[in-house]
Design an enzyme around this catalytic site. Structure first.
Site, PDB file in Angstrom:
ATOM      1  N   ARG A  54       0.861  -1.177   0.000  1.00 43.38           N
ATOM      2  CA  ARG A  54       0.000   0.000   0.000  1.00 43.38           C
ATOM      3  C   ARG A  54       0.896   1.225   0.000  1.00 43.38           C
ATOM      4  O   ARG A  54       2.118   1.126   0.129  1.00 43.38           O
ATOM      5  CB  ARG A  54      -1.019   0.008   1.153  1.00 43.38           C
ATOM      6  CG  ARG A  54      -0.661  -0.607   2.440  1.00 43.38           C
ATOM      7  CD  ARG A  54       0.487   0.071   3.167  1.00 43.38           C
ATOM      8  NE  ARG A  54       0.238   1.500   3.311  1.00 43.38           N
ATOM      9  CZ  ARG A  54       1.151   2.417   3.528  1.00 43.38           C
ATOM     10  NH1 ARG A  54       2.441   2.067   3.624  1.00 43.38           N
ATOM     11  NH2 ARG A  54       0.866   3.689   3.642  1.00 43.38           N
ATOM     12  N   GLY A  55       0.268   2.409  -0.153  1.00 39.83           N
ATOM     13  CA  GLY A  55       1.051   3.629  -0.315  1.00 39.83           C
ATOM     14  C   GLY A  55       1.196   3.886  -1.809  1.00 39.83           C
ATOM     15  O   GLY A  55       1.575   2.974  -2.562  1.00 39.83           O
ATOM     16  N   ARG A  97      -7.400  -0.792  -6.961  1.00 36.79           N
ATOM     17  CA  ARG A  97      -7.712   0.298  -6.011  1.00 36.79           C
ATOM     18  C   ARG A  97      -7.878   1.584  -6.832  1.00 36.79           C
ATOM     19  O   ARG A  97      -7.115   1.815  -7.773  1.00 36.79           O
ATOM     20  CB  ARG A  97      -6.602   0.494  -4.962  1.00 36.79           C
ATOM     21  CG  ARG A  97      -6.597  -0.593  -3.886  1.00 36.79           C
ATOM     22  CD  ARG A  97      -5.658  -0.244  -2.740  1.00 36.79           C
ATOM     23  NE  ARG A  97      -6.265   0.648  -1.773  1.00 36.79           N
ATOM     24  CZ  ARG A  97      -5.580   1.228  -0.779  1.00 36.79           C
ATOM     25  NH1 ARG A  97      -4.282   1.024  -0.656  1.00 36.79           N
ATOM     26  NH2 ARG A  97      -6.194   2.014   0.090  1.00 36.79           N
ATOM     27  N   GLN A 203      -1.962   2.565   9.767  1.00 35.99           N
ATOM     28  CA  GLN A 203      -0.671   2.711   9.073  1.00 35.99           C
ATOM     29  C   GLN A 203       0.334   3.484   9.921  1.00 35.99           C
ATOM     30  O   GLN A 203       1.542   3.264   9.821  1.00 35.99           O
ATOM     31  CB  GLN A 203      -0.864   3.430   7.734  1.00 35.99           C
ATOM     32  CG  GLN A 203      -1.553   2.618   6.658  1.00 35.99           C
ATOM     33  CD  GLN A 203      -3.046   2.860   6.640  1.00 35.99           C
ATOM     34  OE1 GLN A 203      -3.636   3.199   7.655  1.00 35.99           O
ATOM     35  NE2 GLN A 203      -3.667   2.679   5.494  1.00 35.99           N
ATOM     36  N   ASP A 244      -1.948  10.609  -2.394  1.00 42.18           N
ATOM     37  CA  ASP A 244      -2.338   9.533  -3.317  1.00 42.18           C
ATOM     38  C   ASP A 244      -2.662  10.075  -4.696  1.00 42.18           C
ATOM     39  O   ASP A 244      -2.542   9.372  -5.692  1.00 42.18           O
ATOM     40  CB  ASP A 244      -3.529   8.771  -2.751  1.00 42.18           C
ATOM     41  CG  ASP A 244      -3.080   7.949  -1.556  1.00 42.18           C
ATOM     42  OD1 ASP A 244      -3.037   8.508  -0.445  1.00 42.18           O
ATOM     43  OD2 ASP A 244      -2.702   6.779  -1.755  1.00 42.18           O
ATOM     44  N   LYS A 255      -4.660   9.956   2.905  1.00 46.90           N
ATOM     45  CA  LYS A 255      -5.330   9.076   3.871  1.00 46.90           C
ATOM     46  C   LYS A 255      -6.390   9.828   4.691  1.00 46.90           C
ATOM     47  O   LYS A 255      -6.179  10.962   5.102  1.00 46.90           O
ATOM     48  CB  LYS A 255      -4.268   8.479   4.794  1.00 46.90           C
ATOM     49  CG  LYS A 255      -4.757   7.546   5.871  1.00 46.90           C
ATOM     50  CD  LYS A 255      -5.662   6.449   5.377  1.00 46.90           C
ATOM     51  CE  LYS A 255      -5.078   5.634   4.245  1.00 46.90           C
ATOM     52  NZ  LYS A 255      -6.107   4.753   3.586  1.00 46.90           N
TER      53      LYS A 255
HETATM   54  O1  MRU Z   1      -4.496   3.114   2.088  1.00 47.27           O
HETATM   55  P1  MRU Z   1      -3.033   3.355   1.934  1.00 47.27           P
HETATM   56  O2  MRU Z   1      -2.223   2.838   3.070  1.00 47.27           O
HETATM   57  O3  MRU Z   1      -2.525   2.884   0.587  1.00 47.27           O
HETATM   58  O4  MRU Z   1      -2.898   4.930   1.942  1.00 47.27           O
HETATM   59  C1  MRU Z   1      -1.618   5.485   1.853  1.00 47.27           C
HETATM   60  C2  MRU Z   1      -1.611   6.958   1.994  1.00 47.27           C
HETATM   61  O5  MRU Z   1      -2.614   7.603   2.084  1.00 47.27           O
HETATM   62  C3  MRU Z   1      -0.267   7.607   1.920  1.00 47.27           C
HETATM   63  O6  MRU Z   1      -0.217   8.742   2.721  1.00 47.27           O
HETATM   64  C4  MRU Z   1       0.010   8.018   0.473  1.00 47.27           C
HETATM   65  O7  MRU Z   1      -0.170   6.931  -0.389  1.00 47.27           O
HETATM   66  C5  MRU Z   1       1.376   8.534   0.292  1.00 47.27           C
HETATM   67  S1  MRU Z   1       2.559   7.258   0.481  1.00 47.27           S
HETATM   68  C6  MRU Z   1       4.068   7.846   0.028  1.00 47.27           C
END
Ligand code: MRU
Length: 353
Positions: A54-55, A97, A203, A244, A255
């Site tokens: 994820r991320g 996603r 997270q 994202d 997030k």
């Molecule tokens: O649901 P996730 O864990 O994929 O969400 C991740 C985030 O919102 C991060 O802050 C974002 O992807 C930046 S990661 C460098």
């Protein structure tokens, strides 16, 4: 305060072992440190959907690798069957996603390799595998460049609040928001990180806390509702988060909970920084309200793992991301440079660099 000993790039979030892609299983950290193996685009799409990886940048890198895995599996097919297999792989990955635009970026990057020149499928597959290796290496380089730009914005002694995990685990290495933190510390600044736990997937509590502890970076964990109190007491000097997707006008999807933190930072005149590679910018979307927001399963809110705390039958909302308007962003940090008070004109100018 003493300068901590920082271990550089301690985690390999994604790694190639021969022609198998391995990824750290981020669902079980920090209790377990295990790698999951992927051999096909479907394996990668499942891993993205289920949050093994994820991320945004990590998802983009994984998607590129997923395309390469499928190409290698399909290398002995006819050109027509190979193209069909790659089209199905792209569709599968793209629907895993919806919010992080890096996913589409990773797929498109591999499609460009396919279209570069007509060649036998086995030749194209080799080229795609080589490109997937390069995507991982490039992500770390980009994050280091971003880190060098962003490090200048943080002051020695700063207490820095971050939300979610935008670290090495959210990328191929180094991280975006936490990459800026790592670079600032490597440059000799003494920072303390305050990690919001980031309900419901945790997270912050699981991944950022683990990453910072592993790297020897001072970190204090808080629940999401505590940030306003700490800001009102003057205990936070800066906020830095990842993204994202960033719309053409500078609105930021990140997030869930990021918007609340941004409003609070604005209320307390605390700088609010967003660090992301330009692959996270979606110049085709005019503003943040057009960014698709993933709604995840109710079970993430009604409990955690095997434990359930909410009553059966309760109505639940679980949007995984929110939109922070550009007006609340002090600066956007990218590998192409820092954009203060981002807006449409400044982002368009950045993309021309
Ligand atoms: O649901 P996730 O864990 O994929 O969400 C991740 C985030 O919102 C991060 O802050 C974002 O992807 C930046 S990661 C460098």
């Amino acid at each position: 305060m003493t300068s901590p000993k920082v271990r550089v790039d301690p985690v390999e979030t994604l790694r190639w072992v021969g022609e198998v892609l391995e990824m750290i299983d981020q669902r079980v950290l920090p209790a377990q440190f295990v790698y999951v193996q992927c051999r096909s685009a479907k394996d990668v799409a499942d891993a993205i959907r289920n949050m093994v990886v994820r991320g945004a940048p990590a998802i983009g890198c994984a998607a590129a690798c997923g395309m390469a895995l499928e190409a290698v599996r399909s290398a002995s097919l006819s050109r027509e069957d190979f193209n069909n297999a790659m089209k199905s792989a792209a569709d599968l990955l793209l629907e895993s996603r919806p919010t992080a635009v890096n996913l589409a970026w990773g797929v498109a990057r591999m499609q460009q390799v396919m279209m570069r020149r007509p060649a036998a499928p086995d030749v194209t597959a080799r080229e795609m595998l080589a490109e997937a290796h390069e995507v991982l290496a490039e992500d770390v380089r980009v994050n280091r460049t971003m880190g060098a730009h962003g490090a200048k914005l943080l002051q020695d002694g700063d207490r820095v609040l971050t939300h979610c995990n935008a670290g090495a685990l959210a990328a191929a290495g180094h991280g975006t928001a936490l990459g800026v933190v790592r670079s600032a510390i490597e440059a000799g600044k003494r920072l303390q990180i305050i990690a919001g736990e980031t309900r419901p997937f945790l997270q912050g509590a699981r991944l950022t806390a683990w990453e910072m502890v592993e790297s020897g970076i001072p970190v204090t964990l808080i629940t999401d509702g505590m940030s306003g109190h700490l800001m009102s007491r003057g205990e936070i000097d800066a906020v830095i988060v990842g993204a994202d997707r960033v719309a053409a006008n500078g609105d930021v999807a990140n997030k869930i909970g990021t918007y609340m933190v941004a409003v609070l930072a604005n209320r307390h005149s605390i700088p609010f920084y967003v660090a992301c590679p330009t692959s996270t910018l979606d110049m085709a979307l005019a503003s943040g309200d057009l960014i698709p927001i993933e709604e995840r399963h109710a079970s993430e809110v009604t409990g955690y793992g095997e434990m359930r705390w909410a009553p059966e039958g309760i109505s639940v909302r679980n949007p995984a991301f929110d939109i922070t308007p550009a007006s609340l962003v002090t600066a956007l940090i990218t590998e192409k440079g820092v954009v203060h008070a981002p807006n449409r004109e400044r982002l368009a100018e950045l993309m021309k660099r």
